[in-house]
Design a protein around this motif. Sequence first.
Motif, short mmCIF file in Angstrom:
data_model
loop_
_atom_site.label_atom_id
_atom_site.label_comp_id
_atom_site.label_asym_id
_atom_site.label_seq_id
_atom_site.Cartn_x
_atom_site.Cartn_y
_atom_site.Cartn_z
N GLN A 156 0.84 -1.19 0.00
CA GLN A 156 0.00 0.00 0.00
C GLN A 156 0.88 1.25 0.00
O GLN A 156 1.34 1.69 1.05
CB GLN A 156 -0.93 -0.01 1.22
CG GLN A 156 -1.88 -1.20 1.23
CD GLN A 156 -2.67 -1.30 2.51
OE1 GLN A 156 -2.37 -0.64 3.49
NE2 GLN A 156 -3.67 -2.16 2.52
N PRO A 157 1.15 1.82 -1.17
CA PRO A 157 2.10 2.93 -1.27
C PRO A 157 1.63 4.19 -0.56
O PRO A 157 0.44 4.50 -0.51
CB PRO A 157 2.20 3.17 -2.77
CG PRO A 157 1.68 1.93 -3.41
CD PRO A 157 0.66 1.40 -2.47
N ARG A 158 2.59 4.93 -0.04
CA ARG A 158 2.35 6.26 0.50
C ARG A 158 2.35 7.27 -0.64
O ARG A 158 2.72 6.95 -1.77
CB ARG A 158 3.42 6.62 1.53
CG ARG A 158 3.55 5.67 2.70
CD ARG A 158 4.61 6.18 3.67
NE ARG A 158 5.87 6.44 2.98
CZ ARG A 158 6.83 5.53 2.79
NH1 ARG A 158 6.66 4.30 3.24
NH2 ARG A 158 7.93 5.84 2.15
N ALA A 159 1.98 8.50 -0.33
CA ALA A 159 1.92 9.54 -1.36
C ALA A 159 3.28 9.77 -2.01
O ALA A 159 3.38 9.94 -3.24
CB ALA A 159 1.39 10.83 -0.76
N ASP A 160 4.36 9.76 -1.22
CA ASP A 160 5.68 9.98 -1.80
C ASP A 160 6.08 8.83 -2.73
O ASP A 160 6.79 9.03 -3.72
CB ASP A 160 6.72 10.16 -0.69
CG ASP A 160 6.87 8.93 0.17
OD1 ASP A 160 7.95 8.32 0.17
OD2 ASP A 160 5.89 8.56 0.86
N GLN A 161 5.61 7.62 -2.43
CA GLN A 161 5.89 6.49 -3.31
C GLN A 161 5.08 6.56 -4.60
O GLN A 161 5.56 6.20 -5.67
CB GLN A 161 5.61 5.18 -2.56
CG GLN A 161 6.56 4.95 -1.39
CD GLN A 161 6.13 3.78 -0.51
OE1 GLN A 161 4.95 3.60 -0.23
NE2 GLN A 161 7.10 2.98 -0.08
N PHE B 105 -8.62 3.25 -0.72
CA PHE B 105 -7.48 4.16 -0.85
C PHE B 105 -7.51 5.26 0.21
O PHE B 105 -6.54 5.46 0.95
CB PHE B 105 -7.49 4.78 -2.25
CG PHE B 105 -6.38 5.75 -2.52
CD1 PHE B 105 -5.20 5.35 -3.11
CD2 PHE B 105 -6.52 7.10 -2.18
CE1 PHE B 105 -4.18 6.25 -3.35
CE2 PHE B 105 -5.52 8.01 -2.43
CZ PHE B 105 -4.34 7.57 -3.02
N GLU B 106 -8.61 5.98 0.26
CA GLU B 106 -8.66 7.13 1.17
C GLU B 106 -8.57 6.71 2.64
O GLU B 106 -7.92 7.38 3.46
CB GLU B 106 -9.95 7.92 0.93
CG GLU B 106 -9.91 8.85 -0.28
CD GLU B 106 -10.14 8.14 -1.60
OE1 GLU B 106 -10.13 8.80 -2.64
OE2 GLU B 106 -10.32 6.90 -1.60
N TYR C 187 -2.46 5.91 7.56
CA TYR C 187 -1.04 6.26 7.47
C TYR C 187 -0.74 7.61 8.11
O TYR C 187 0.41 7.98 8.30
CB TYR C 187 -0.61 6.34 6.01
CG TYR C 187 -0.24 5.04 5.37
CD1 TYR C 187 0.11 3.92 6.11
CD2 TYR C 187 -0.23 4.92 3.98
CE1 TYR C 187 0.45 2.73 5.50
CE2 TYR C 187 0.11 3.73 3.36
CZ TYR C 187 0.44 2.64 4.13
OH TYR C 187 0.79 1.47 3.52
N GLY C 188 -1.81 8.37 8.39
CA GLY C 188 -1.61 9.73 8.88
C GLY C 188 -1.42 10.72 7.76
O GLY C 188 -0.97 11.85 7.98
N LYS D 8 -4.53 15.26 -0.69
CA LYS D 8 -3.22 15.55 -1.29
C LYS D 8 -2.67 14.34 -2.03
O LYS D 8 -2.04 14.46 -3.08
CB LYS D 8 -2.24 16.00 -0.20
CG LYS D 8 -2.59 17.33 0.43
CD LYS D 8 -1.57 17.74 1.49
CE LYS D 8 -1.92 19.09 2.10
NZ LYS D 8 -0.93 19.48 3.16
N ALA D 9 -2.92 13.14 -1.49
CA ALA D 9 -2.41 11.92 -2.12
C ALA D 9 -3.03 11.72 -3.50
O ALA D 9 -2.34 11.33 -4.46
CB ALA D 9 -2.69 10.71 -1.22
N VAL D 10 -4.34 11.96 -3.62
CA VAL D 10 -5.00 11.81 -4.91
C VAL D 10 -4.43 12.79 -5.92
O VAL D 10 -4.13 12.44 -7.07
CB VAL D 10 -6.53 11.99 -4.77
CG1 VAL D 10 -7.20 12.00 -6.15
CG2 VAL D 10 -7.13 10.89 -3.92
N ARG D 11 -4.27 14.04 -5.52
CA ARG D 11 -3.71 15.05 -6.43
C ARG D 11 -2.29 14.68 -6.86
O ARG D 11 -1.90 14.86 -8.02
CB ARG D 11 -3.70 16.42 -5.76
CG ARG D 11 -5.09 17.02 -5.54
CD ARG D 11 -4.99 18.36 -4.84
NE ARG D 11 -6.29 18.90 -4.48
CZ ARG D 11 -7.06 19.64 -5.27
NH1 ARG D 11 -6.63 19.93 -6.48
NH2 ARG D 11 -8.22 20.09 -4.85
N THR D 12 -1.50 14.16 -5.91
CA THR D 12 -0.12 13.78 -6.20
C THR D 12 -0.05 12.70 -7.28
O THR D 12 0.81 12.74 -8.17
CB THR D 12 0.56 13.26 -4.92
OG1 THR D 12 0.61 14.33 -3.96
CG2 THR D 12 1.97 12.76 -5.20
#
Length: 299
Positions: free
Chosen positions: A21-26, A50-51, A57-58, A63-67
Motif C-alpha cells: 500500500q504505497p504512501r503519497a511519496d511512493q 485508498f482514502e 497512514y496519517g 493531497k495523495a489523490v492530487r499527487t
Amino acid sequence: KKEIKFSLVYRDMWQSSGKYQPRADQLARIAPLIIEMGCFARVETNGGAFEQVNLLYGENPNKAVRTFTKPLHEAGIQTHMLDRGLNALRMYPVPADVRRLMYKVKHAQGVDITRIFCGLNEVRNIIPSIKYAKEAGMIPQATLCITYSPVHTVEYYSRIADQLIEAGAPEICLKDMAGIGRPEMLGQLVKNIKEKHPEVIVQYHGHTGPGLSMASILEVCENDEKQRMAYCRYYRNSTYDNSMLFYDTEKYTHGIYKRTDYLDRLIEKYFTEQKIMMFFYKSSRRRLKTEMRDKYESG
C-alpha cells in the motif's frame, strides 16, 4: 481493426497487505514509471480503500489523490476511482448531499471517471450517483457485479445494464471481482449490450483467482463488435504481456500507446535480484517454521 485499450488497476493494492500500500511519496515516484511503460489508457488511482488507508497512514488523502493524478493527466492518461454508490467511500449509507459533494471534490482533485457499484446490483443504489457524477463533470461508469448462479444470467445482467444506461451511464463495467464469471456468458452479455447500445463503452474488470479471466477478456473483446474501444482491467496474473500474446494482431490494435521495451529492461535489471530476495524469503520462512517446531517440541 478493433481498438483494445488497457486500464491499470493500481487501486486494488490498497486492499492488500500493508507492504503493498504505497504512501503519497511512493506514488509520486511510481507514476512516471507507469507513464514510461506506455501501455495504459487509464489508471485506477483511488476510491475503495485508498482514502481510508491514507488516513491510517496519517496522510491527507486529498493531497495523495492530487499527487498521483497530476503526472498521469499530464501524460494524457485518464484516471478513475471506485465508489460504492449509496455508500460512497464507506461501508454504510452516506447522505445524498455528501455524495454529491464527493464527486465535485474528486473531479477537482483530477479524477475523470467513477466506477459506481452495488454488490447487490440494486439499481436504486447506483442511479442517483450517476446523476451526481455527471453534474460534477465526471464520467459515471455504472457497474454490473458479476457472479455465477442460476439467477445471474445474461438476461438478468442485460436488464440491469438497460436500466443503468437509460439513467444516463455512458459506460458499463463488468466487475468480475471473484474471477468466476464464465467467458461465454460474459461474451454474450457484451454482445447484448453493444447491439442495443452501440455507443456505450464496456470495460471488463477481471481477477485471476480461478484462472478464467484470460479467456473472459478475449470473449469480451471478441463480442465488442459495435465500438472500437473495450477496456480490459487486470488484477494478479492477467498481465498486459499475456494479453498481447493472445490477441490476434490482424484483428486488434491496443490503442494509442506503443509497446516499449520497458518491461524487458525491468526483467533484465531486477530478475537476478528478485531470485536472491525470494531465496532469502523462503529461507527465513523455513527457519521460522523450524524454530517454532523446536519450541513446540521442547515446551
